[in-house]
Design a protein around this motif. Sequence first.
Motif, PDB file in Angstrom:
ATOM      1  N   GLY A  88      22.611 -53.819  10.187  1.00  0.00           N
ATOM      2  CA  GLY A  88      23.894 -54.497  10.039  1.00  0.00           C
ATOM      3  C   GLY A  88      24.072 -55.440   8.861  1.00  0.00           C
ATOM      4  O   GLY A  88      25.076 -55.360   8.169  1.00  0.00           O
ATOM      5  N   PRO A  89      23.119 -56.343   8.628  1.00  0.00           N
ATOM      6  CA  PRO A  89      23.359 -57.369   7.596  1.00  0.00           C
ATOM      7  C   PRO A  89      23.622 -56.748   6.216  1.00  0.00           C
ATOM      8  O   PRO A  89      22.924 -55.826   5.809  1.00  0.00           O
ATOM      9  CB  PRO A  89      22.048 -58.164   7.592  1.00  0.00           C
ATOM     10  N   ASN A  90      24.628 -57.261   5.539  1.00  0.00           N
ATOM     11  CA  ASN A  90      24.954 -56.690   4.234  1.00  0.00           C
ATOM     12  C   ASN A  90      25.172 -57.734   3.139  1.00  0.00           C
ATOM     13  O   ASN A  90      25.835 -57.458   2.150  1.00  0.00           O
ATOM     14  CB  ASN A  90      26.154 -55.748   4.339  1.00  0.00           C
ATOM     15  N   THR A  91      24.631 -58.929   3.348  1.00  0.00           N
ATOM     16  CA  THR A  91      24.594 -59.900   2.258  1.00  0.00           C
ATOM     17  C   THR A  91      23.209 -60.545   2.257  1.00  0.00           C
ATOM     18  O   THR A  91      22.478 -60.476   3.253  1.00  0.00           O
ATOM     19  CB  THR A  91      25.615 -61.051   2.428  1.00  0.00           C
ATOM     20  N   ASP A  92      22.894 -61.176   1.145  1.00  0.00           N
ATOM     21  CA  ASP A  92      21.654 -61.940   1.091  1.00  0.00           C
ATOM     22  C   ASP A  92      21.864 -63.141   0.181  1.00  0.00           C
ATOM     23  O   ASP A  92      22.470 -63.021  -0.871  1.00  0.00           O
ATOM     24  CB  ASP A  92      20.493 -61.101   0.570  1.00  0.00           C
ATOM     25  N   HIS A  93      21.365 -64.281   0.629  1.00  0.00           N
ATOM     26  CA  HIS A  93      21.443 -65.477  -0.230  1.00  0.00           C
ATOM     27  C   HIS A  93      20.066 -66.130  -0.347  1.00  0.00           C
ATOM     28  O   HIS A  93      19.958 -67.286  -0.693  1.00  0.00           O
ATOM     29  CB  HIS A  93      22.458 -66.473   0.326  1.00  0.00           C
ATOM     30  N   GLU A  94      19.033 -65.373  -0.028  1.00  0.00           N
ATOM     31  CA  GLU A  94      17.679 -65.929   0.018  1.00  0.00           C
ATOM     32  C   GLU A  94      16.755 -65.315  -1.020  1.00  0.00           C
ATOM     33  O   GLU A  94      15.542 -65.537  -0.975  1.00  0.00           O
ATOM     34  CB  GLU A  94      17.072 -65.708   1.415  1.00  0.00           C
ATOM     35  N   CYS A  95      17.299 -64.509  -1.930  1.00  0.00           N
ATOM     36  CA  CYS A  95      16.437 -63.903  -2.953  1.00  0.00           C
ATOM     37  C   CYS A  95      15.839 -65.011  -3.811  1.00  0.00           C
ATOM     38  O   CYS A  95      16.536 -65.949  -4.194  1.00  0.00           O
ATOM     39  CB  CYS A  95      17.243 -62.988  -3.871  1.00  0.00           C
ATOM     40  N   ILE A  96      14.565 -64.873  -4.112  1.00  0.00           N
ATOM     41  CA  ILE A  96      13.980 -65.871  -5.016  1.00  0.00           C
ATOM     42  C   ILE A  96      13.599 -65.272  -6.355  1.00  0.00           C
ATOM     43  O   ILE A  96      13.437 -65.989  -7.319  1.00  0.00           O
ATOM     44  CB  ILE A  96      12.771 -66.610  -4.397  1.00  0.00           C
ATOM     45  N   ASP A  97      13.445 -63.970  -6.439  1.00  0.00           N
ATOM     46  CA  ASP A  97      13.202 -63.422  -7.773  1.00  0.00           C
ATOM     47  C   ASP A  97      14.024 -62.171  -8.021  1.00  0.00           C
ATOM     48  O   ASP A  97      14.658 -61.628  -7.110  1.00  0.00           O
ATOM     49  CB  ASP A  97      11.712 -63.215  -8.052  1.00  0.00           C
ATOM     50  N   LEU A  98      14.010 -61.738  -9.274  1.00  0.00           N
ATOM     51  CA  LEU A  98      14.842 -60.626  -9.710  1.00  0.00           C
ATOM     52  C   LEU A  98      14.561 -59.355  -8.940  1.00  0.00           C
ATOM     53  O   LEU A  98      15.477 -58.633  -8.547  1.00  0.00           O
ATOM     54  CB  LEU A  98      14.567 -60.360 -11.193  1.00  0.00           C
ATOM     55  N   GLU A  99      13.295 -59.055  -8.761  1.00  0.00           N
ATOM     56  CA  GLU A  99      12.950 -57.802  -8.095  1.00  0.00           C
ATOM     57  C   GLU A  99      13.520 -57.755  -6.694  1.00  0.00           C
ATOM     58  O   GLU A  99      14.041 -56.740  -6.246  1.00  0.00           O
ATOM     59  CB  GLU A  99      11.423 -57.602  -8.079  1.00  0.00           C
ATOM     60  N   ALA A 117      16.121 -59.396  -5.576  1.00  0.00           N
ATOM     61  CA  ALA A 117      17.580 -59.252  -5.656  1.00  0.00           C
ATOM     62  C   ALA A 117      17.950 -57.806  -5.973  1.00  0.00           C
ATOM     63  O   ALA A 117      18.878 -57.244  -5.385  1.00  0.00           O
ATOM     64  CB  ALA A 117      18.146 -60.189  -6.712  1.00  0.00           C
ATOM     65  N   ARG A 118      17.220 -57.197  -6.892  1.00  0.00           N
ATOM     66  CA  ARG A 118      17.555 -55.825  -7.292  1.00  0.00           C
ATOM     67  C   ARG A 118      17.352 -54.835  -6.154  1.00  0.00           C
ATOM     68  O   ARG A 118      18.145 -53.914  -5.970  1.00  0.00           O
ATOM     69  CB  ARG A 118      16.714 -55.421  -8.512  1.00  0.00           C
ATOM     70  N   GLU A 119      16.286 -55.028  -5.392  1.00  0.00           N
ATOM     71  CA  GLU A 119      16.073 -54.107  -4.272  1.00  0.00           C
ATOM     72  C   GLU A 119      17.179 -54.272  -3.231  1.00  0.00           C
ATOM     73  O   GLU A 119      17.739 -53.286  -2.740  1.00  0.00           O
ATOM     74  CB  GLU A 119      14.696 -54.328  -3.619  1.00  0.00           C
ATOM     75  N   LYS A 120      17.496 -55.509  -2.920  1.00  0.00           N
ATOM     76  CA  LYS A 120      18.526 -55.747  -1.899  1.00  0.00           C
ATOM     77  C   LYS A 120      19.882 -55.212  -2.361  1.00  0.00           C
ATOM     78  O   LYS A 120      20.628 -54.622  -1.583  1.00  0.00           O
ATOM     79  CB  LYS A 120      18.573 -57.232  -1.557  1.00  0.00           C
ATOM     80  N   LEU A 121      20.185 -55.435  -3.617  1.00  0.00           N
ATOM     81  CA  LEU A 121      21.432 -54.911  -4.191  1.00  0.00           C
ATOM     82  C   LEU A 121      21.473 -53.387  -4.103  1.00  0.00           C
ATOM     83  O   LEU A 121      22.469 -52.794  -3.666  1.00  0.00           O
ATOM     84  CB  LEU A 121      21.507 -55.352  -5.659  1.00  0.00           C
ATOM     85  N   SER A 122      20.378 -52.765  -4.502  1.00  0.00           N
ATOM     86  CA  SER A 122      20.354 -51.299  -4.561  1.00  0.00           C
ATOM     87  C   SER A 122      20.455 -50.687  -3.170  1.00  0.00           C
ATOM     88  O   SER A 122      20.808 -49.526  -3.029  1.00  0.00           O
ATOM     89  CB  SER A 122      19.078 -50.820  -5.254  1.00  0.00           C
ATOM     90  N   LYS A 123      20.151 -51.473  -2.143  1.00  0.00           N
ATOM     91  CA  LYS A 123      20.224 -50.967  -0.773  1.00  0.00           C
ATOM     92  C   LYS A 123      21.501 -51.377  -0.065  1.00  0.00           C
ATOM     93  O   LYS A 123      21.649 -51.174   1.136  1.00  0.00           O
ATOM     94  CB  LYS A 123      18.986 -51.409   0.009  1.00  0.00           C
ATOM     95  N   GLY A 124      22.416 -51.980  -0.802  1.00  0.00           N
ATOM     96  CA  GLY A 124      23.746 -52.184  -0.234  1.00  0.00           C
ATOM     97  C   GLY A 124      24.109 -53.616   0.106  1.00  0.00           C
ATOM     98  O   GLY A 124      25.159 -53.854   0.692  1.00  0.00           O
ATOM     99  N   MET A 125      23.238 -54.574  -0.239  1.00  0.00           N
ATOM    100  CA  MET A 125      23.601 -55.955   0.063  1.00  0.00           C
ATOM    101  C   MET A 125      24.434 -56.557  -1.064  1.00  0.00           C
ATOM    102  O   MET A 125      24.138 -56.349  -2.238  1.00  0.00           O
ATOM    103  CB  MET A 125      22.344 -56.797   0.273  1.00  0.00           C
ATOM    104  N   HIS A 126      25.460 -57.278  -0.669  1.00  0.00           N
ATOM    105  CA  HIS A 126      26.196 -58.107  -1.610  1.00  0.00           C
ATOM    106  C   HIS A 126      25.322 -59.342  -1.829  1.00  0.00           C
ATOM    107  O   HIS A 126      24.896 -59.982  -0.874  1.00  0.00           O
ATOM    108  CB  HIS A 126      27.547 -58.487  -1.003  1.00  0.00           C
ATOM    109  N   ILE A 127      25.038 -59.653  -3.079  1.00  0.00           N
ATOM    110  CA  ILE A 127      24.086 -60.731  -3.362  1.00  0.00           C
ATOM    111  C   ILE A 127      24.823 -62.041  -3.612  1.00  0.00           C
ATOM    112  O   ILE A 127      25.641 -62.152  -4.518  1.00  0.00           O
ATOM    113  CB  ILE A 127      23.198 -60.387  -4.579  1.00  0.00           C
ATOM    114  N   PHE A 128      24.519 -63.020  -2.770  1.00  0.00           N
ATOM    115  CA  PHE A 128      25.036 -64.367  -2.975  1.00  0.00           C
ATOM    116  C   PHE A 128      24.051 -65.099  -3.885  1.00  0.00           C
ATOM    117  O   PHE A 128      22.896 -65.313  -3.498  1.00  0.00           O
ATOM    118  CB  PHE A 128      25.134 -65.121  -1.645  1.00  0.00           C
TER     119      PHE A 128
END
Lengths: 579, 579
Positions: A220-231, A233-244
């Motif tokens: 279900g979850p489709n956002t993330d605001h806890e990324c700490i590094d680029l990799e 963020a990129r993985e979460k983005l590529s899997k459908g999360m809107h990145i905060f």
Amino acid sequence: MDQGTRLQAITRRIALAKGEIRAEVLLQNARLVNVLSGEIHAADIALADGLVVGFGDYDAETIVDCAGRYVCPGLIDGHIHIESTMLGPWEFARIAAARGTSAVIWDPHEIANVLGRDGIEDMLELTLTCPLSFYVMASSCVPATGMETSGARIGPRDISWLMAHHSGRVLGLAELMNYPGVLAKDPLVLAKIAACGCALVDGHSPLVSGKALNAYIAAGPNTDHECIDLEEAREKLSKGMHIFLREGSIEKNLKDLLPAVTDFNAQNFSLVCDDRDPADLLSHGHLDHNVRMAIALGMPPVRAIQMASINPARHFGLHRRGAVAPGYRADVVILDDLENFRVWKAYLAGKDVAETDFTAPGAMPARNTMCLAMLGGKVREENLAIPQVKDEVRCIGIVPGQLVTRQLHVRPLLEDGQALADPARDMAKLAVIERHGKNGNIGLAFVQGLGLARGAIACTVAHDSHNLIVAGMNDKDMAVAANSLVECGGGMAVAENGRVLARLALPVAGLMSLLPAEGVVRALDEVHVAFKSIARNPEVDTHPFMSLSFLALPVIPSLKLTDRGLVDVEHFKHVGLWV
Amino acid sequence: MDQGTRLQAITRRIALAKGEIRAEVLLQNARLVNVLSGEIHAADIALADGLVVGFGDYDAETIVDCAGRYVCPGLIDGHIHIESTMLGPWEFARIAAARGTSAVIWDPHEIANVLGRDGIEDMLELTLTCPLSFYVMASSCVPATGMETSGARIGPRDISWLMAHHSGRVLGLAELMNYPGVLAKDPLVLAKIAACGCALVDGHSPLVSGKALNAYIAAGPNTDHECIDLEEAREKLSKGMHIFLREGSIEKNLKDLLPAVTDFNAQNFSLVCDDRDPADLLSHGHLDHNVRMAIALGMPPVRAIQMASINPARHFGLHRRGAVAPGYRADVVILDDLENFRVWKAYLAGKDVAETDFTAPGAMPARNTMCLAMLGGKVREENLAIPQVKDEVRCIGIVPGQLVTRQLHVRPLLEDGQALADPARDMAKLAVIERHGKNGNIGLAFVQGLGLARGAIACTVAHDSHNLIVAGMNDKDMAVAANSLVECGGGMAVAENGRVLARLALPVAGLMSLLPAEGVVRALDEVHVAFKSIARNPEVDTHPFMSLSFLALPVIPSLKLTDRGLVDVEHFKHVGLWV
């Protein structure tokens, strides 16, 4: 809105746009930062009935000469805990609106831990008429764990209730911190996702990747605001999360993550605050600070503004918000300076913010949450005594500048069969006192590194259950500090020699003030000055209350204290004080 | 889906993504065109239960070695009239799915003009289980004008009904062609917007700009597919419209409009077909053709694919569609060649399209719509007679290659008190025969430039009311051609010397065939060959049926014929045949 009213509204919008009815405001000679076309173009912008009428040479009651100034849509913060500002929502709105904010998506996680669904509904009702819009994500992890006593629980039925009864304002499920629960298919956790239907679910899954991340996202979850590094963020983005892209007062990720934004994916990023402390809010601003920072880091201003307006609006499905265009809500910001995002004038639903009254329409709800009835109404020194059992205790070791702690094994100062605080070793006694009237639990332990030389400090902002947490070098001052908060409905206090040196009252759920922002910052300053007067190293700037407020949160390693006792976070279990 | 089912589904998705349950399909060694991150990256992609499980080394029942091929999401056509393909929707799906299409947003405007809400609901029911998803925008302008007799009317209550009874499939109001009605605040037109609530409204406002465009947009419509030049597209974009870059069989705008797309606004564009004739569909493809063309015109492939997948999915709020990511519907296309978008294999909801049965589950509904009861069941020669009244007639002048016509004043061939067709001047008689069983109206006139030497041609695809339109050089062949269509349920026919030379039957509402696509194209070829046998210049390629099908559409200037007689489109009123 029924169909007749809707028909009338449409008819009037057409008449206004055709110029048959005079508009209310015309922003003349503007340079519009158009987040839809991605261009900056000259425009005269007419406003009426709370909406943008259109671009053109309209007649209007009030003509505002923008003299070539930049105009952009009001900013939308996609993820914030308003409680972190310690301000009531209307007072927050007063400050943030002048900074260009038009809407926030609020996870009222702290209020929810104290007052549950009722607390959330109180806030929804209180802010219903606020010109700065408060949307809510229904808090998903209340209580955060089963190892502490919170003021309330929020279950799947509460989620359904909130979504159904506040449709259009409660947008989905707030950050789903219990990712281990999701991955373990905990039925209660998954039932909360199911309860919000196909709506939005905010994620919170630091460092989760690979198949585990697939599973978390598929759930279900489709956002993330806890990324700490680029990799990450990129993985979460590529899997459908809107990145905060978060830039808060505590956690700051914008600079590290900005390189993940490209010409081909920028629509999937938003700027958010997550938390913002009162001093930061007053001195640096709200989301305007994040926009300014993104621009300073090299992002084109149009894109930085898109990421703080149309992107969150679209992600959250906010109808006709987040842009300046015909039929959109007239949330318009006029800037003295684009690069520095300095606000000259702001409009919320077509009304000049400078002329808007941000007085809450009724009394702030949710007061008097300091319920120590099970303890006879107050903390006594004897409640805080730690009789000797063995020779060595588990002691929480503070890591300077971080929220993680170490687990120390220390021989405490022992006197007359009692274990005592030891100023010589910067070892304070720590108490977490259940304050929701549930059981009168008191957890007792020691904490090393808080920086107290004498006296005591107490606080009711103590994540996530917000019990009363007190640290001190003697039981008397601890009781005095604690009771001073019981008396004023919660807050932060410093005590020495049996008297209170300074106090910030937070009577709304023990989390938020009734004061104007300036008063809160002044009181906080006084509290910090008082702390320095009892500190080991007054010349060193530390954040003792920040440290204190996370010492009761048993989801950040290693050793924490709840009202039920010490928690070994790595093994996620209670451990005894004595080794 | 109830909460229990939803909970079960989530639980299973997690187990699949964690690899605890074997996936159905693993697409190994793929290069994923990731429309979310905007990158192309290596991936193994697992599919199960109709959804994407995730990326990773999953175990699966079927392993497909993509051998480095590109993989992208299924394409989504944001605006199409399926009727233009003359195919039943399942047959359309068979062809389009193999070309990479996974979903269409269908404005069933033609069906609606013949059969109204019932016709739309028949199509919704028929396509409910089709693996290629048919979403519908509720047709907004049925009938198109008050100057013709349509088979049905669609009012605000029909719109509400469709939205309420087909929630999630009927997404909003289809192209609102009656922009003059909107601008004039016509209550019936505005009631249709009001009836669809805050849902999507597709626009149709060629050349509308300035304050009129502000008004049109403020009223509701938020897409446009009628832009013909860059300035028009840019203005509409800047005012909040999502721009559909149309490349159909008739109207082609992609090349002219592509320069409007920039790094800062690409998310606000989608590729659409609008119409696609059967031969084009078979030879050039569906939306794959548009993607190919966009790439050939210099657009980066990732962006071209974004504009045909995630962009329309987001615009229309299609939940977890339009991308290949965990939890998204497993609409996946494997390409032999990215630049040319040649499909190697396609999956719809995780099933190999090559192994999918596209036989419609029931008989095609909506047959037998040729109702000439008021005329005694057929057209008689005497119905087509034009007795002389004066000396000069208004005659429709065809402009080669265009849909607009000229208004000519001509002295017709007169014999025995009758006005006749005149092959010497390429002047055919034209009849529009009401065929919905409403009133038996027959509109009669002359048309110059259709290219007939003798015989007659007839057609039931006649925008927008789809009455029976016949043109010919003698009344007998006209009656024969017309009656041949009455007999077969509608279609296209060519007659000469009292017999039918060729016919394509379109028994579904007189608009769509029951044949496979290849059969339709073959029959169309036969019809065209037959036309050439009676044409003035058989060596010149013309589109007589296309011309014919727009001669009854009284919204394109200058002179048109409906069942109620000639229409002067500029003045939007009926005019007499005789000057």
